[in-house]
Design an enzyme around this catalytic site. Structure first.
Site, PDB file in Angstrom:
ATOM      1  CE1 TYR A   1      -2.922  -3.114   0.094  1.00  0.00           C
ATOM      2  CE2 TYR A   1      -3.408  -2.708   2.403  1.00  0.00           C
ATOM      3  CZ  TYR A   1      -3.574  -3.455   1.245  1.00  0.00           C
ATOM      4  OH  TYR A   1      -4.393  -4.553   1.266  1.00  0.00           O
TER       5      TYR A   1
ATOM      6  CG  HIS B   1      -0.907  -8.650  -0.435  1.00  0.00           C
ATOM      7  ND1 HIS B   1      -0.504  -7.355  -0.294  1.00  0.00           N
ATOM      8  CD2 HIS B   1      -2.243  -8.568  -0.640  1.00  0.00           C
ATOM      9  CE1 HIS B   1      -1.542  -6.537  -0.405  1.00  0.00           C
ATOM     10  NE2 HIS B   1      -2.609  -7.262  -0.621  1.00  0.00           N
TER      11      HIS B   1
HETATM   12  N1  LIG Z   1      -5.630  -8.847   0.740  1.00  0.00           N
HETATM   13  C1  LIG Z   1      -5.971  -8.180  -0.331  1.00  0.00           C
HETATM   14  O1  LIG Z   1      -5.630  -8.544  -1.463  1.00  0.00           O
HETATM   15  C2  LIG Z   1      -6.806  -6.942  -0.176  1.00  0.00           C
HETATM   16  C3  LIG Z   1      -7.428  -6.384  -1.294  1.00  0.00           C
HETATM   17  C4  LIG Z   1      -8.230  -5.250  -1.095  1.00  0.00           C
HETATM   18  C5  LIG Z   1      -8.360  -4.704   0.159  1.00  0.00           C
HETATM   19  N2  LIG Z   1      -7.691  -5.250   1.226  1.00  0.00           N
HETATM   20  C6  LIG Z   1      -7.807  -4.654   2.585  1.00  0.00           C
HETATM   21  O2  LIG Z   1      -9.169  -4.484   2.896  1.00  0.00           O
HETATM   22  C7  LIG Z   1      -9.424  -3.103   3.176  1.00  0.00           C
HETATM   23  C8  LIG Z   1     -10.828  -2.720   2.754  1.00  0.00           C
HETATM   24  O3  LIG Z   1     -11.032  -2.910   1.373  1.00  0.00           O
HETATM   25  P1  LIG Z   1     -11.024  -1.710   0.294  1.00  0.00           P
HETATM   26  O4  LIG Z   1     -10.241  -0.573   0.784  1.00  0.00           O
HETATM   27  O5  LIG Z   1     -10.615  -2.354  -0.979  1.00  0.00           O
HETATM   28  O6  LIG Z   1     -12.550  -1.350   0.118  1.00  0.00           O
HETATM   29  P2  LIG Z   1     -13.789  -1.033   1.086  1.00  0.00           P
HETATM   30  O7  LIG Z   1     -13.411  -1.069   2.492  1.00  0.00           O
HETATM   31  O8  LIG Z   1     -14.890  -1.915   0.610  1.00  0.00           O
HETATM   32  O9  LIG Z   1     -14.176   0.458   0.629  1.00  0.00           O
HETATM   33  C9  LIG Z   1     -13.405   1.578   0.969  1.00  0.00           C
HETATM   34  C10 LIG Z   1     -14.090   2.798   0.361  1.00  0.00           C
HETATM   35  O10 LIG Z   1     -15.392   2.923   0.924  1.00  0.00           O
HETATM   36  C11 LIG Z   1     -15.531   4.209   1.506  1.00  0.00           C
HETATM   37  N3  LIG Z   1     -16.322   4.055   2.735  1.00  0.00           N
HETATM   38  C12 LIG Z   1     -15.978   3.415   3.869  1.00  0.00           C
HETATM   39  N4  LIG Z   1     -16.972   3.507   4.786  1.00  0.00           N
HETATM   40  C13 LIG Z   1     -17.945   4.238   4.208  1.00  0.00           C
HETATM   41  C14 LIG Z   1     -19.206   4.695   4.645  1.00  0.00           C
HETATM   42  N5  LIG Z   1     -19.656   4.407   5.858  1.00  0.00           N
HETATM   43  N6  LIG Z   1     -19.962   5.425   3.791  1.00  0.00           N
HETATM   44  C15 LIG Z   1     -19.518   5.724   2.549  1.00  0.00           C
HETATM   45  N7  LIG Z   1     -18.330   5.321   2.072  1.00  0.00           N
HETATM   46  C16 LIG Z   1     -17.548   4.587   2.899  1.00  0.00           C
HETATM   47  C17 LIG Z   1     -14.151   4.714   1.798  1.00  0.00           C
HETATM   48  O11 LIG Z   1     -14.146   6.113   1.783  1.00  0.00           O
HETATM   49  P3  LIG Z   1     -13.185   7.048   2.708  1.00  0.00           P
HETATM   50  O12 LIG Z   1     -11.821   6.443   2.651  1.00  0.00           O
HETATM   51  O13 LIG Z   1     -13.314   8.377   2.104  1.00  0.00           O
HETATM   52  O14 LIG Z   1     -13.737   6.994   4.122  1.00  0.00           O
HETATM   53  C18 LIG Z   1     -13.364   4.101   0.643  1.00  0.00           C
HETATM   54  O15 LIG Z   1     -13.499   4.915  -0.511  1.00  0.00           O
HETATM   55  C19 LIG Z   1      -8.322  -2.391   2.390  1.00  0.00           C
HETATM   56  O16 LIG Z   1      -8.170  -1.051   2.777  1.00  0.00           O
HETATM   57  C20 LIG Z   1      -7.155  -3.286   2.700  1.00  0.00           C
HETATM   58  O17 LIG Z   1      -6.671  -3.032   4.008  1.00  0.00           O
HETATM   59  C21 LIG Z   1      -6.955  -6.376   1.083  1.00  0.00           C
END
Ligand SMILES: NC(=O)c1ccc[n+]([C@@H]2O[C@H](COP(=O)([O-])OP(=O)(O)OC[C@H]3O[C@@H](n4cnc5c(N)ncnc54)[C@H](OP(=O)(O)O)[C@@H]3O)[C@@H](O)[C@H]2O)c1
Length: 277
Positions: free
Chosen positions: A53, A111
């Site tokens: 990240y 990962h």
């Molecule tokens: N292992 C892997 O391969 C992998 C892949 C993807 C993700 N991940 C991990 O999982 C975490 C979460 O997944 P993600 O970041 O892909 O997507 P996510 O958590 O599904 O979505 C994040 C997005 O949703 C928004 N959001 C969060 N809460 C909200 C709410 N209550 N209302 C409106 N919008 C909201 C955030 O906005 P703001 O930031 O503006 O609040 C951001 O733009 C990642 O950050 C990472 O740590 C791991």
């Protein structure tokens, strides 16, 4: 806060916070640090990050946010597949420790699967545990056949968690990977719980949320928290989103709401290869 017991018997909050895309834009930095600190204040003390990240920038941001509060958090980080070798994983972990400013990462994950044999990665992970640099290890984006392969390796059976793409719109894992993980007492850490925001525009989800005065994000997260042995790690760089998501932990969905969600987001009938973002 509901908790989930990892394969190594450590108990962690079922609701944490992700950090992908954090630390990449100087203008958002102070807001992101505030969001992480608010998450800790509210008991979402499991913080998920990775060396990938922002090529280390997210780990540095997490380091800043947890300064003076190390004992309150459960830190998860991940090693790139190309750094997951016998020696390279040790070096990658040491770089992550420096960026995070901590002596130990609580949970260190592969990962996704690359070309380095799993045996080598688990050997490195075991050494990192023995040296106290990590508390436990696990995997991410491993499908059922990969998990079976991991279980064929003695150290692989120490896998504490499998972090996978799982949300209302990505339910194919319920056909085989999730049951496999449950049968082997390996909790699943559900990433992208709101599909990076895309799920929140779904009309049916909006209607179900309106029906109980909640937001679509809260319902999507509450649905994940209602699943057995599932940890959700929504990313939120905005304090308001953190607070909103925390309330999802208080929402007990009724049978009727669960049925409506099943109808709106049906489980696929046929298995598919594990999807990833
Ligand atoms: N292992 C892997 O391969 C992998 C892949 C993807 C993700 N991940 C991990 O999982 C975490 C979460 O997944 P993600 O970041 O892909 O997507 P996510 O958590 O599904 O979505 C994040 C997005 O949703 C928004 N959001 C969060 N809460 C909200 C709410 N209550 N209302 C409106 N919008 C909201 C955030 O906005 P703001 O930031 O503006 O609040 C951001 O733009 C990642 O950050 C990472 O740590 C791991």
């Amino acid at each position: 806060m509901k908790t989930v017991t990892l394969h190594n018997r450590r108990s962690v909050p079922a609701l944490g916070i992700g950090t992908w895309k954090m630390g990449e834009d100087g203008r958002r930095r102070s807001g992101e640090v505030a969001a992480l600190r608010r998450a800790i204040d509210l008991g979402m003390t499991l913080i998920d990050t990775a060396e990938m990240y922002g090529e280390g920038a997210a780990e540095e941001l997490v380091g800043e946010a947890i300064r003076g509060r190390r004992e309150e958090v459960f830190l998860v980080s991940k090693v790139y597949p190309h750094n997951a070798g016998r020696h390279s994983a040790i070096e990658a972990c040491e770089r992550s420790l420096r960026r995070l400013g901590v002596g130990q990462i609580d949970l260190y994950l592969l990962h996704w699967r690359g070309s380095i044999p799993l045996e080598e990665t688990f050997e490195a992970f075991s050494r990192l545990v023995a040296d106290g640099k990590i508390g436990a290890y696990g995997v991410s984006n491993l499908d059922t056949s990969d998990m079976e392969e991991a279980w064929g390796i003695a150290a692989g059976r120490g896998t504490a968690v499998n972090q996978i793409l799982y949300n209302l719109g990505r339910r194919a894992v319920e056909l085989d990977l999730l049951p496999w993980c449950r049968a082997h007492q390996v909790p699943v850490m559900a990433y992208s719980p709101v599909e990076q925001g895309r799920l929140l525009r779904n009309r049916k989800l909006k209607e179900i949320a309106q029906g109980r005065g909640a937001t679509p994000a809260q319902i999507a997260i509450a649905w994940l928290l209602a699943q057995q042995d599932v940890i959700a790690i929504p990313k939120a760089g905005d304090v308001k989103h953190v607070e909103e998501n925390r309330h999802a932990g208080e929402i007990a969905l009724s049978d009727a709401e669960m049925a409506a969600l099943d109808e709106a987001f049906p489980r696929p009938r046929e298995r598919r290869p594990l999807e990833m973002l």
